[in-house]
Design a protein around this motif. Structure first.
Motif, PDB file in Angstrom:
ATOM      1  N   HIS A   1      31.633  43.147  38.262  1.00 31.01           N
ATOM      2  CA  HIS A   1      32.396  43.160  39.503  1.00 31.01           C
ATOM      3  C   HIS A   1      31.962  42.040  40.440  1.00 31.01           C
TER       4      HIS A   1
ATOM      5  N   ARG B   1      34.794  39.823  42.146  1.00 32.45           N
ATOM      6  CA  ARG B   1      35.530  40.654  43.109  1.00 32.45           C
ATOM      7  C   ARG B   1      34.679  40.917  44.347  1.00 32.45           C
TER       8      ARG B   1
ATOM      9  N   THR C   1      34.421  37.786  46.504  1.00 28.12           N
ATOM     10  CA  THR C   1      35.698  37.560  47.181  1.00 28.12           C
ATOM     11  C   THR C   1      35.856  38.517  48.355  1.00 28.12           C
ATOM     12  N   GLU C   2      35.522  39.772  48.151  1.00 32.07           N
ATOM     13  CA  GLU C   2      35.628  40.761  49.223  1.00 32.07           C
ATOM     14  C   GLU C   2      34.703  40.420  50.386  1.00 32.07           C
TER      15      GLU C   2
END
Length: 128
Positions: free
Chosen positions: A83, A86, A89-90
């Motif tokens: 992850h 992701r 990016t978050e």
């Protein structure tokens, strides 16, 4: 980065001079930058072991831009994805920034994050 170097990775760090306000970066941005570099280094070591890695940090009046790149290397077969992309990016989006990651034409991989030096107050209250 020192932990990654002790693990055998070759890492070069470039810090571009900023506008003289090096310490004038919001704490939330500092934490996000640290975590993004940490994850990008972890991914580089995991997916392209022994490939040289460069980390650059460029600050201007509005943003801090981080670029982590590993040189061309053969990916390790059987290493599952996680992850990490992701999550990076978050982190960037929570602050009003951006993150791009992908393969380079020469076979390397680059992660580029742009984080605002001073995110909007509601952004820096988010969980990083």
């Amino acid at each position: 980065m020192e932990t990654t170097r002790r693990a055998g990775a070759e890492i070069a760090l470039t810090e571009m001079p900023d506008d003289g306000a090096r310490g004038d970066v919001d704490a939330a941005t500092q934490i996000a930058a640290y975590r993004i570099v940490q994850e990008a280094l972890s991914n580089a070591v995991r997916h392209a072991p022994r490939a040289p890695i460069t980390v650059s940090v460029i600050a201007d009046a509005a943003d801090v831009t981080i670029r982590v790149r590993n040189a061309q290397a053969t990916a390790v077969a059987g290493v599952p994805g996680g992850h990490g992309l992701r999550g990076m990016t978050e982190r960037a989006h929570l602050l009003g920034g951006s993150l791009e990651a992908g393969a380079d034409p020469d076979g390397g991989w680059t992660v580029t994050a742009r984080l605002p030096r001073h995110p909007a107050p509601e952004a820096s209250e988010g969980t990083l």
